[in-house]
Design a protein around this motif. Structure first.
Motif, PDB file in Angstrom:
ATOM      1  N   GLU A  59     -10.688  10.877 -12.147  1.00  0.00           N
ATOM      2  CA  GLU A  59     -11.932  10.338 -12.696  1.00  0.00           C
ATOM      3  C   GLU A  59     -12.475  11.242 -13.807  1.00  0.00           C
ATOM      4  O   GLU A  59     -12.907  10.765 -14.854  1.00  0.00           O
ATOM      5  CB  GLU A  59     -12.983  10.183 -11.597  1.00  0.00           C
ATOM      6  N   ALA A  60     -12.447  12.563 -13.586  1.00  0.00           N
ATOM      7  CA  ALA A  60     -12.953  13.501 -14.596  1.00  0.00           C
ATOM      8  C   ALA A  60     -12.127  13.442 -15.874  1.00  0.00           C
ATOM      9  O   ALA A  60     -12.669  13.503 -16.978  1.00  0.00           O
ATOM     10  CB  ALA A  60     -12.959  14.922 -14.034  1.00  0.00           C
ATOM     11  N   LEU A  61     -10.824  13.311 -15.732  1.00  0.00           N
ATOM     12  CA  LEU A  61      -9.950  13.318 -16.911  1.00  0.00           C
ATOM     13  C   LEU A  61     -10.052  12.024 -17.707  1.00  0.00           C
ATOM     14  O   LEU A  61      -9.856  12.030 -18.929  1.00  0.00           O
ATOM     15  CB  LEU A  61      -8.501  13.578 -16.508  1.00  0.00           C
ATOM     16  N   GLY A  62     -10.334  10.924 -17.022  1.00  0.00           N
ATOM     17  CA  GLY A  62     -10.434   9.646 -17.730  1.00  0.00           C
ATOM     18  C   GLY A  62      -9.178   9.370 -18.525  1.00  0.00           C
ATOM     19  O   GLY A  62      -8.071   9.392 -18.000  1.00  0.00           O
ATOM     20  N   ALA A  63      -9.331   9.170 -19.813  1.00  0.00           N
ATOM     21  CA  ALA A  63      -8.208   8.803 -20.677  1.00  0.00           C
ATOM     22  C   ALA A  63      -7.614   9.998 -21.423  1.00  0.00           C
ATOM     23  O   ALA A  63      -6.867   9.802 -22.376  1.00  0.00           O
ATOM     24  CB  ALA A  63      -8.659   7.741 -21.670  1.00  0.00           C
ATOM     25  N   VAL A  64      -7.927  11.214 -20.998  1.00  0.00           N
ATOM     26  CA  VAL A  64      -7.342  12.384 -21.674  1.00  0.00           C
ATOM     27  C   VAL A  64      -5.825  12.323 -21.513  1.00  0.00           C
ATOM     28  O   VAL A  64      -5.312  12.283 -20.397  1.00  0.00           O
ATOM     29  CB  VAL A  64      -7.871  13.716 -21.077  1.00  0.00           C
ATOM     30  N   PRO A  65      -5.082  12.287 -22.617  1.00  0.00           N
ATOM     31  CA  PRO A  65      -3.624  12.283 -22.503  1.00  0.00           C
ATOM     32  C   PRO A  65      -3.151  13.632 -21.974  1.00  0.00           C
ATOM     33  O   PRO A  65      -3.637  14.680 -22.389  1.00  0.00           O
ATOM     34  CB  PRO A  65      -3.147  12.039 -23.936  1.00  0.00           C
ATOM     35  N   ASP A  97      -4.942  23.109 -27.211  1.00  0.00           N
ATOM     36  CA  ASP A  97      -5.897  22.005 -27.350  1.00  0.00           C
ATOM     37  C   ASP A  97      -5.880  21.122 -26.107  1.00  0.00           C
ATOM     38  O   ASP A  97      -6.932  20.698 -25.616  1.00  0.00           O
ATOM     39  CB  ASP A  97      -5.596  21.167 -28.594  1.00  0.00           C
ATOM     40  N   LEU A  98      -4.686  20.816 -25.605  1.00  0.00           N
ATOM     41  CA  LEU A  98      -4.569  20.021 -24.382  1.00  0.00           C
ATOM     42  C   LEU A  98      -5.249  20.742 -23.227  1.00  0.00           C
ATOM     43  O   LEU A  98      -6.034  20.153 -22.476  1.00  0.00           O
ATOM     44  CB  LEU A  98      -3.092  19.758 -24.050  1.00  0.00           C
ATOM     45  N   HIS A  99      -4.957  22.020 -23.076  1.00  0.00           N
ATOM     46  CA  HIS A  99      -5.533  22.813 -21.992  1.00  0.00           C
ATOM     47  C   HIS A  99      -7.060  22.795 -22.069  1.00  0.00           C
ATOM     48  O   HIS A  99      -7.746  22.555 -21.071  1.00  0.00           O
ATOM     49  CB  HIS A  99      -4.980  24.241 -22.074  1.00  0.00           C
ATOM     50  N   ARG A 100      -7.600  23.021 -23.259  1.00  0.00           N
ATOM     51  CA  ARG A 100      -9.066  23.036 -23.422  1.00  0.00           C
ATOM     52  C   ARG A 100      -9.663  21.658 -23.118  1.00  0.00           C
ATOM     53  O   ARG A 100     -10.690  21.560 -22.437  1.00  0.00           O
ATOM     54  CB  ARG A 100      -9.454  23.472 -24.825  1.00  0.00           C
ATOM     55  N   ALA A 101      -9.033  20.592 -23.604  1.00  0.00           N
ATOM     56  CA  ALA A 101      -9.540  19.235 -23.356  1.00  0.00           C
ATOM     57  C   ALA A 101      -9.573  18.928 -21.859  1.00  0.00           C
ATOM     58  O   ALA A 101     -10.552  18.368 -21.351  1.00  0.00           O
ATOM     59  CB  ALA A 101      -8.690  18.202 -24.099  1.00  0.00           C
ATOM     60  N   VAL A 102      -8.520  19.310 -21.158  1.00  0.00           N
ATOM     61  CA  VAL A 102      -8.464  19.097 -19.703  1.00  0.00           C
ATOM     62  C   VAL A 102      -9.593  19.854 -19.022  1.00  0.00           C
ATOM     63  O   VAL A 102     -10.319  19.309 -18.182  1.00  0.00           O
ATOM     64  CB  VAL A 102      -7.083  19.511 -19.140  1.00  0.00           C
ATOM     65  N   GLU A 146      18.574  35.473 -19.000  1.00  0.00           N
ATOM     66  CA  GLU A 146      19.848  34.807 -19.302  1.00  0.00           C
ATOM     67  C   GLU A 146      19.671  33.346 -19.718  1.00  0.00           C
ATOM     68  O   GLU A 146      20.533  32.809 -20.398  1.00  0.00           O
ATOM     69  CB  GLU A 146      20.786  34.877 -18.103  1.00  0.00           C
ATOM     70  N   ILE A 147      18.587  32.696 -19.309  1.00  0.00           N
ATOM     71  CA  ILE A 147      18.449  31.268 -19.663  1.00  0.00           C
ATOM     72  C   ILE A 147      17.544  31.058 -20.881  1.00  0.00           C
ATOM     73  O   ILE A 147      17.350  29.918 -21.306  1.00  0.00           O
ATOM     74  CB  ILE A 147      17.968  30.409 -18.487  1.00  0.00           C
ATOM     75  N   LEU A 148      16.987  32.147 -21.391  1.00  0.00           N
ATOM     76  CA  LEU A 148      16.078  32.025 -22.541  1.00  0.00           C
ATOM     77  C   LEU A 148      16.821  32.100 -23.855  1.00  0.00           C
ATOM     78  O   LEU A 148      17.842  32.765 -23.943  1.00  0.00           O
ATOM     79  CB  LEU A 148      15.016  33.122 -22.478  1.00  0.00           C
ATOM     80  N   PRO A 149      16.333  31.440 -24.892  1.00  0.00           N
ATOM     81  CA  PRO A 149      15.150  30.593 -24.907  1.00  0.00           C
ATOM     82  C   PRO A 149      15.421  29.255 -24.228  1.00  0.00           C
ATOM     83  O   PRO A 149      16.554  28.789 -24.177  1.00  0.00           O
ATOM     84  CB  PRO A 149      14.874  30.403 -26.392  1.00  0.00           C
ATOM     85  N   LEU A 150      14.362  28.658 -23.729  1.00  0.00           N
ATOM     86  CA  LEU A 150      14.452  27.356 -23.075  1.00  0.00           C
ATOM     87  C   LEU A 150      13.422  26.423 -23.702  1.00  0.00           C
ATOM     88  O   LEU A 150      12.233  26.720 -23.714  1.00  0.00           O
ATOM     89  CB  LEU A 150      14.197  27.498 -21.571  1.00  0.00           C
ATOM     90  N   HIS A 151      13.908  25.317 -24.235  1.00  0.00           N
ATOM     91  CA  HIS A 151      13.038  24.303 -24.841  1.00  0.00           C
ATOM     92  C   HIS A 151      12.813  23.210 -23.803  1.00  0.00           C
ATOM     93  O   HIS A 151      13.740  22.821 -23.088  1.00  0.00           O
ATOM     94  CB  HIS A 151      13.710  23.726 -26.089  1.00  0.00           C
ATOM     95  N   ALA A 152      11.580  22.722 -23.709  1.00  0.00           N
ATOM     96  CA  ALA A 152      11.255  21.671 -22.744  1.00  0.00           C
ATOM     97  C   ALA A 152      10.281  20.682 -23.372  1.00  0.00           C
ATOM     98  O   ALA A 152       9.537  21.022 -24.294  1.00  0.00           O
ATOM     99  CB  ALA A 152      10.640  22.280 -21.496  1.00  0.00           C
ATOM    100  N   THR A 153      10.288  19.476 -22.827  1.00  0.00           N
ATOM    101  CA  THR A 153       9.349  18.437 -23.232  1.00  0.00           C
ATOM    102  C   THR A 153       8.621  17.956 -21.985  1.00  0.00           C
ATOM    103  O   THR A 153       9.243  17.734 -20.945  1.00  0.00           O
ATOM    104  CB  THR A 153      10.088  17.263 -23.899  1.00  0.00           C
ATOM    105  N   ILE A 154       7.307  17.797 -22.085  1.00  0.00           N
ATOM    106  CA  ILE A 154       6.510  17.302 -20.963  1.00  0.00           C
ATOM    107  C   ILE A 154       6.813  15.820 -20.750  1.00  0.00           C
ATOM    108  O   ILE A 154       6.792  15.029 -21.695  1.00  0.00           O
ATOM    109  CB  ILE A 154       4.997  17.495 -21.219  1.00  0.00           C
ATOM    110  N   THR A 155       7.088  15.466 -19.480  1.00  0.00           N
ATOM    111  CA  THR A 155       7.418  14.080 -19.159  1.00  0.00           C
ATOM    112  C   THR A 155       6.439  13.427 -18.192  1.00  0.00           C
ATOM    113  O   THR A 155       6.498  12.214 -17.978  1.00  0.00           O
ATOM    114  CB  THR A 155       8.833  13.990 -18.551  1.00  0.00           C
ATOM    115  N   GLY A 156       5.568  14.218 -17.576  1.00  0.00           N
ATOM    116  CA  GLY A 156       4.634  13.650 -16.614  1.00  0.00           C
ATOM    117  C   GLY A 156       3.671  14.692 -16.096  1.00  0.00           C
ATOM    118  O   GLY A 156       3.778  15.874 -16.429  1.00  0.00           O
ATOM    119  N   ALA A 157       2.709  14.233 -15.267  1.00  0.00           N
ATOM    120  CA  ALA A 157       1.695  15.125 -14.711  1.00  0.00           C
ATOM    121  C   ALA A 157       1.324  14.664 -13.312  1.00  0.00           C
ATOM    122  O   ALA A 157       1.464  13.481 -12.975  1.00  0.00           O
ATOM    123  CB  ALA A 157       0.459  15.139 -15.608  1.00  0.00           C
ATOM    124  N   SER A 158       0.831  15.609 -12.507  1.00  0.00           N
ATOM    125  CA  SER A 158       0.487  15.298 -11.128  1.00  0.00           C
ATOM    126  C   SER A 158      -0.524  16.307 -10.604  1.00  0.00           C
ATOM    127  O   SER A 158      -0.558  17.451 -11.051  1.00  0.00           O
ATOM    128  CB  SER A 158       1.757  15.356 -10.275  1.00  0.00           C
TER     129      SER A 158
END
Length: 172
Positions: A59-65, A97-102, A146-158
């Motif tokens: 409810e607090a986040l509303g439509a924040v992506p 920016d995402l962190h601050r908006a949340v 040994e695994i760095l650098p590691l690139h990732a893309t956000i796919t979801g939230a919970s």
């Protein structure tokens, strides 16, 4: 107990992190893979508290992506007090920016979070282990490197609270 707003990573990054977890476990270093009946999955926490109501957060986040498609780069290994080892995420303007908006929305909605997750204090990271035995700290850090650098893309939230069997997916 810990409840968190977690961001999940793409399949490739998740696979590489799980491989890291299993390699560390084989060396006697506990990871999130063996914590709380293996319920954890690789993630980045934007907020955490002793308890978070999934309904109140939604409810607090509303439509924040919540970052779907946001790209992250893990380029270094870090440690927090208490023998916590993590992969450090380069703090881009988009991530901050995402962190601050949340956090702005959570605060407006009356959702309390731990101080060290708030803007200006938060260290973007992906936790690997919460309790590395002191004699194994060096090997744990070397294995992470040994695994760095590691690139990732956000796919979801919970909103998750594994101790209370809460895993509430949020629209991202």
């Amino acid at each position: 107990m810990v409840a968190a707003l977690e961001l999940y990573l793409d399949t490739h990054a998740t696979r590489r992190l799980r491989t890291l977890w299993h390699a560390l476990e084989a060396e006697g270093i506990p990871t999130l893979a063996s914590l709380q009946d293996s319920k954890h999955r690789p993630h980045v926490s934007l907020a955490a508290a002793a308890r978070l109501s999934p309904d109140a957060v939604a409810e607090a986040l509303g439509a924040v992506p919540l970052g779907r498609g946001l790209e992250l780069d893990m380029d270094f290994v870090g440690q927090f007090v208490g023998r916590v080892v993590w992969l450090g995420i380069t703090p881009t303007p988009e991530l901050l920016d995402l962190h601050r908006a949340v956090h702005d929305r959570l605060a407006e909605g009356g959702v309390e979070v731990w101080e060290h997750y708030r803007p200006g204090r938060w260290v973007p990271h992906c936790t690997v282990s919460l309790r590395v035995p002191n004699p194994l700290m060096g090997p744990a850090v070397r294995r992470c490197l040994e695994i760095l650098p590691l690139h990732a893309t956000i796919t979801g939230a919970s909103i998750t609270d594994h101790a209370n069997d809460i895993a509430h997916a949020l629209p991202s």
